[in-house]
Design an enzyme around this catalytic site. Structure first.
Site: not given
Ligand code: HEC
Length: 467
Positions: A181, A246, A340, A350, A361
């Protein structure tokens, strides 16, 4: 007989669950990977898997690598671990669902932006959307120079001036950490810009002695033609951390010329926001040169950072001055639920993460309470999370019924949220421009037009009332 007991136990369980999650903020695990994706992942990765379409995979694109990314997460990147939520079988199903469907679903279902040239009739106002600039990467902050030129930060690290005819790059920017971010974030002019020529930029600053770490920093500078000069760093949040999310980062001035800066909790929920010995998860109040006002609330507190004005914040990406009361209003991202809007007041707590309307999550809970004495209640909370970014008050009579209302962007659901105000209270809401794309910035120009910056289209639009 036995099955009756089980049934009544089950219904008791359901009733209990409903009491525990009264806001519909339930973590529903199903046997369908598509439904699990929608419940647990879409909030961050997009309803239509758009974040995974044609992806440049960070942790590898093999089935096992993607599986591992989901199972173990990555604390520094802000990817939660799902090893306690799902079984290995369920994680493989999610993996296959993503790998086999992302590009197809994202391209076939991604919605089209609303017909921009048409007149849009919302509840209380008919308007058109002018495309002012397009072709940007991720616009993050907007500001207006006295001659009407617009400054636009692009998260990648570029500051543009839009002259009304073309986009010009500003030279001399600081190095930013463009990861997660982070990047070049907000831009704000000094309230007396026409006399002193100062402008402010917030950004993710890499640690000069350890490039793995970064923090939220602010520089003050002047603009000479298209060159930043007289650059001084006026703030650097302590401590530097390895996470890449963040950062918070909005800048606003009040009527007395104090500068407010929002800094997020840097993904260290349990370490920073409730402690006053660091600058993360806080709103700071500074003089325009970065020095500390002597009437800040914690200046005489032996271990507190004197810049702190309020604390207990998660990730505030909206800050705006109420045009009539002069109060500073803020909005912040909750986790899963519990975004919020707050009115920011001196020394107030807060509540994050002691009180929250959100859950983890992963679907588990980190707190049982939403209220506590000594902690502020939001003016409004959003569950499910809309992922608010950018906000401003409508402050011009050409918007008629909207005048005095707040417009806030939604990254998650890709619309503009109108908070209908009566005086100082939010009394209703309306969704505007649904399907416009991830809204990053909202700003009222000095000549009284609302501008919005949108990620996907890389565009800045102007809302022009009709008739
Ligand atoms: C709070 C936010 C958040 C949630 C909820 C979340 N992710 Fe992610 N995820 C990220 C972030 C941030 C990354 C790091 C890569 C990026 O910046 O996109 C990532 C990376 C990944 C990657 C690796 C991607 C790569 O480029 O190698 C996968 C696969 C993935 N997430 C799957 C999931 C799955 C399936 C779920 C639900 C079960 C999930 N994520 C839930 C934020 C989230």
């Amino acid at each position: 007989m036995k099955s009756y007991t089980i049934l009544s136990l089950l219904s008791l369980f359901v009733i209990l669950q409903n009491c525990l999650f009264p806001l519909g903020n339930k973590a529903i695990k199903t046997t369908s990977p598509a439904a699990n994706y929608a419940n647990y992942c879409a909030g961050c990765h997009g309803t239509y898997l758009e974040d995974f379409a044609d992806r440049d995979w960070q942790y590898g694109d093999s089935r096992d690598e993607v599986f591992a990314a989901i199972k173990y997460g990555n604390d520094d990147d802000g990817m939660p671990a799902y090893d306690t939520t799902f079984t290995d079988k369920e994680i493989y199903e999610l993996t296959d669902y993503i790998l086999n469907n992302a590009t197809r679903i994202a391209t076939s279902q991604s919605h089209e932006t609303p017909a921009l040239s048409d007149v849009i009739r919302s509840r209380d106002l008919a308007f058109r959307l002018d495309t002012v600039v397009s072709g940007l990467d991720i616009p993050w902050g907007l500001e207006f120079l006295p001659n009407g030129d617009m400054l636009i930060t692009e998260r990648s690290g570029i500051l543009y001036r839009w002259s009304g005819i073309n986009l010009q790059k500003i030279n001399g920017l600081p190095m930013v950490k463009n990861k997660g971010q982070g990047g070049l974030l907000d831009v704000k002019l000094h309230p007396n810009y026409s006399e002193n020529g100062y402008l402010y930029l917030s950004f993710s600053k890499p640690n000069p002695v350890n490039s793995k770490e970064a923090t939220t920093a602010v520089i003050r500078a002047k603009l000479e033609a298209n060159q930043l000069v007289n650059i001084t760093e006026i703030f650097e949040a302590q401590p530097y951390v390895t996470t890449s999310h963040h950062y918070g980062s909005r800048i606003e001035f009040d009527n007395s010329g104090y500068l407010y800066l929002s800094v997020g909790d840097r993904g260290r929920r349990d370490d920073y926001p409730q402690m006053l010995n660091n600058q993360c998860g806080k709103i700071h109040r500074l003089h325009d040169d970065g020095s500390i006002p002597s009437d800040n609330p914690f200046v005489n507190h032996s271990t507190a950072m004197p810049s702190i004005w309020s604390y207990g914040h998660r990730n505030p990406q909206g800050l705006a001055k109420h045009p009539r009361t002069g109060d500073i209003w803020e909005h912040e991202h909750g986790p899963r639920g519990g975004d919020e809007i707050n009115k920011i007041r001196k020394a107030r707590n807060y509540g994050w993460p002691i009180i929250s309307y959100g859950i983890n999550y992963s679907g588990t809970r980190f707190t049982k309470i939403t209220e506590k004495e000594g902690m502020e209640q939001p003016e409004l909370q959003w569950t499910p999370s809309i992922a608010p970014c950018g906000m401003d008050f409508v402050n011009h009579e050409r918007y008629d019924a909207w005048n005095g209302d707040i417009l806030a962007g939604s990254l998650r659901f890709e619309y503009v949220n109108r908070c209908i105000m009566e005086g100082d209270k939010i009394v209703g809401e309306e969704k505007l421009l649904e399907g416009i794309g991830r809204v990053r910035a909202i700003e009222m120009s000095p000549d009284g037009y609302m501008y919005i910056a949108v990620e996907a289209s890389g565009a800045v639009y102007r809302i022009v009332p009709e008739g």
